[in-house]
Scaffold this active site. Structure first.
Site, PDB file in Angstrom:
ATOM      1  N   ILE A 185       0.820  -1.213   0.000  1.00 58.86           N
ATOM      2  CA  ILE A 185       0.000   0.000   0.000  1.00 58.86           C
ATOM      3  C   ILE A 185       0.860   1.272   0.000  1.00 58.86           C
ATOM      4  O   ILE A 185       0.404   2.343  -0.404  1.00 58.86           O
ATOM      5  CB  ILE A 185      -0.995  -0.021   1.191  1.00 58.86           C
ATOM      6  N   HIS A 224       6.932 -11.835   5.195  1.00 55.61           N
ATOM      7  CA  HIS A 224       6.589 -11.397   3.839  1.00 55.61           C
ATOM      8  C   HIS A 224       7.848 -11.125   3.036  1.00 55.61           C
ATOM      9  O   HIS A 224       8.868 -10.700   3.579  1.00 55.61           O
ATOM     10  CB  HIS A 224       5.683 -10.160   3.856  1.00 55.61           C
TER      11      HIS A 224
END
Ligand code: 5GP
Length: 133
Positions: free
Chosen positions: A30, A93
């Site tokens: 994002i 991640h």
């Protein structure tokens, strides 16, 4: 309490999804360093990536490879930079980042911002490429 990424996988928090398997999920960062900056995660909540058991770890990188190849087909770049930081979100991640110079991997620089429509368009194009691999 579940992590923000678990909430994304569950659809409780929206994301610009790139790809999903039974065990893994890929979505646009994002606050990207570059257009097409994608995060690849295991659905299983593991904080530190090196704590993942061997098979999950290997399969995660295999999935990330396919995501990287898809991103590369959509975003013009010299290479796909791949890194793990993990200092902000305690859910393992892998960052997949289109790069042209080493500075494109500088996480201390100002992040880019895109309109929702642009995120949607990027995610959709990468997703199509992923599904064709
Ligand atoms: P790290 O933990 O590797 O230092 O950074 C976490 C990354 O996750 C950052 O690049 C940040 O922009 C991204 N991130 C944090 N929260 C969200 C979120 O709610 N949605 C998405 N798509 N990305 C996020």
């Amino acid at each position: 309490m579940s992590t923000i990424f678990t909430k994304i996988v569950a659809g409780e928090i929206p994301s610009y999804k790139i790809a999903e398997t039974e065990d893994f999920y890929a979505f646009l960062d994002i606050n990207p360093l570059a257009k097409g900056h994608t995060l690849v995660i295991p659905k299983k909540e593991i904080d530190y990536i090196l704590d993942a058991e061997d098979k999950l770890y290997a399969d995660l990188w295999k999935f990330a490879k396919k995501v990287g190849l898809a991103v590369e087909k959509v975003i013009p770049c010299k290479r796909i930079g791949i890194t793990v930081i993990g200092l902000e979100v305690p859910h393992a991640h892998i960052h997949i980042i289109p790069i042209n110079t080493i500075y494109d991997m500088d996480f201390s620089k100002k992040k880019l911002s895109f309109e929702a429509e642009e995120f949607e368009e990027i995610a959709s194009r990468i997703s199509i490429e992923f599904n064709s691999l």
